[in-house]
Design a protein around this motif. Sequence first.
Motif, mmCIF file in Angstrom:
data_model
loop_
_atom_site.group_PDB
_atom_site.id
_atom_site.type_symbol
_atom_site.label_atom_id
_atom_site.label_comp_id
_atom_site.label_asym_id
_atom_site.label_seq_id
_atom_site.Cartn_x
_atom_site.Cartn_y
_atom_site.Cartn_z
ATOM 1 N N ASP A 4 -5.580 -5.057 8.356
ATOM 2 C CA ASP A 4 -5.059 -4.865 7.048
ATOM 3 C C ASP A 4 -6.108 -4.655 5.858
ATOM 4 O O ASP A 4 -6.805 -5.845 5.706
ATOM 5 C CB ASP A 4 -4.335 -6.298 6.915
ATOM 6 C CG ASP A 4 -3.436 -6.061 5.436
ATOM 7 O OD1 ASP A 4 -3.393 -5.258 4.812
ATOM 8 O OD2 ASP A 4 -2.810 -7.319 5.223
ATOM 9 N N ALA A 6 -7.061 -3.455 1.966
ATOM 10 C CA ALA A 6 -6.848 -2.938 0.775
ATOM 11 C C ALA A 6 -8.160 -2.341 0.120
ATOM 12 O O ALA A 6 -8.109 -2.042 -1.001
ATOM 13 C CB ALA A 6 -6.227 -4.058 -0.065
ATOM 14 N N ARG A 152 -2.342 -2.122 -5.314
ATOM 15 C CA ARG A 152 -2.444 -3.010 -3.851
ATOM 16 C C ARG A 152 -3.473 -3.939 -4.082
ATOM 17 O O ARG A 152 -3.594 -5.216 -3.597
ATOM 18 C CB ARG A 152 -3.089 -2.007 -3.241
ATOM 19 C CG ARG A 152 -3.366 -2.410 -1.479
ATOM 20 C CD ARG A 152 -2.009 -2.402 -0.710
ATOM 21 N NE ARG A 152 -2.043 -2.712 0.393
ATOM 22 C CZ ARG A 152 -2.294 -3.756 1.125
ATOM 23 N NH1 ARG A 152 -2.035 -4.855 0.377
ATOM 24 N NH2 ARG A 152 -2.521 -4.255 2.586
ATOM 25 N N GLN A 159 -1.025 -7.597 -8.872
ATOM 26 C CA GLN A 159 -0.882 -7.089 -7.794
ATOM 27 C C GLN A 159 0.632 -7.030 -7.335
ATOM 28 O O GLN A 159 1.591 -7.763 -7.431
ATOM 29 C CB GLN A 159 -1.594 -8.145 -6.691
ATOM 30 C CG GLN A 159 -1.972 -7.514 -5.279
ATOM 31 C CD GLN A 159 -0.927 -7.404 -4.455
ATOM 32 O OE1 GLN A 159 0.044 -8.168 -4.665
ATOM 33 N NE2 GLN A 159 -0.971 -6.559 -3.444
ATOM 34 N N ASN A 161 2.573 -4.836 -3.877
ATOM 35 C CA ASN A 161 2.600 -4.054 -2.590
ATOM 36 C C ASN A 161 3.863 -3.082 -2.858
ATOM 37 O O ASN A 161 3.761 -1.905 -2.420
ATOM 38 C CB ASN A 161 2.758 -4.725 -1.338
ATOM 39 C CG ASN A 161 1.393 -5.467 -1.225
ATOM 40 O OD1 ASN A 161 0.470 -5.193 -1.401
ATOM 41 N ND2 ASN A 161 1.488 -6.609 -0.291
ATOM 42 N N LEU A 186 1.177 0.027 4.860
ATOM 43 C CA LEU A 186 2.136 -0.920 4.301
ATOM 44 C C LEU A 186 3.471 -1.212 5.278
ATOM 45 O O LEU A 186 4.025 -2.136 5.296
ATOM 46 C CB LEU A 186 2.528 -0.476 3.056
ATOM 47 C CG LEU A 186 1.403 -0.666 1.805
ATOM 48 C CD1 LEU A 186 1.948 -0.016 0.564
ATOM 49 C CD2 LEU A 186 0.890 -1.878 1.775
ATOM 50 N N GLN A 191 4.618 -5.036 4.114
ATOM 51 C CA GLN A 191 4.121 -5.208 2.991
ATOM 52 C C GLN A 191 4.502 -4.271 1.723
ATOM 53 O O GLN A 191 4.106 -3.140 1.632
ATOM 54 C CB GLN A 191 2.723 -5.564 2.819
ATOM 55 C CG GLN A 191 2.060 -6.486 3.729
ATOM 56 C CD GLN A 191 0.519 -6.413 3.965
ATOM 57 O OE1 GLN A 191 -0.098 -5.446 3.704
ATOM 58 N NE2 GLN A 191 -0.165 -7.681 4.190
ATOM 59 N N GLY A 192 5.491 -4.822 1.002
ATOM 60 C CA GLY A 192 6.186 -4.198 -0.010
ATOM 61 C C GLY A 192 7.224 -2.805 0.413
ATOM 62 O O GLY A 192 7.730 -2.350 -0.479
#
Length: 263
Positions: A4, A6, A152, A159, A161, A186, A191-192
């Motif tokens: 993971d 970013a 991200r 922030q 996502n 993602l 996430q998001g």
Amino acid sequence: MMNDKASGGLQHVSTGTTLSLHSTRSGIIARGRRDAANAASNLHYKQAVADYNAGNYIAAVQGFTLAAEQGHAEAQYLLSTMYDEGRGLARDEVQSAHWERKAAEQGHAYAQANLSFRYYSANDFTEAFAWCQRAAYSNLAWAQYNLGLMYRKGEGVQQSNTDAAYWYRLAGTQNFPEAQQKLADLYYFGQGVPLSYTKAAEWYRRAAEQGNAEAQFQLAHLYATGQGVEHDYTQSRHWIRQAAQQGHEQAQRELKHREYRDP
């Protein structure tokens, strides 16, 4: 193993080796951009493009300068890139930034995105985000990707996502492979967007088929584990090899581990 991440900085795109009066670049310039101040500026710009394509960069600089001084946004942008690259004249960051801003203020999407990159490189994330957002709203894919990165990472903006996924998707639908790979990440982690290995696999495949090494590596992982796709060792090995051939270090290590199993 899936990571993971970013990480990754914003992308900067410079001028190619050949210019065109009717390129796709012209189509994505924001509608608010002013046209040339008068007919003469258009003539200077057209002649400068011809000179540039003929490799006569000194003459091209002269023509772009005349057009730029008369308010031609595309000429301002191209002149800024020539100062940035030192093509046809001495490299000059101050002049590059000057003409880049002139074009950006007229709504030139590429100039806005490059100005965003300039601010980002100086760690002024607030201004970087503001200019990147303008370019992204002009439907410029790599600006949309950069905006997704900033959401991200929470740089210049809170922030999110969800917002990152939104902008990654817009760039991804324009076949921007890095955005496709990030959107797939993602989906893989939920996430998001709702967690979905199937959608992760779909977006990884789109990026992998365009040569994105990270997407190739992750797609191989999904085939090896049967997540979002049918378990298929042959496909897994194929994509691992594709990533490894591009220098992806994890893929290279994994390929060595698998060698004894390969027929």
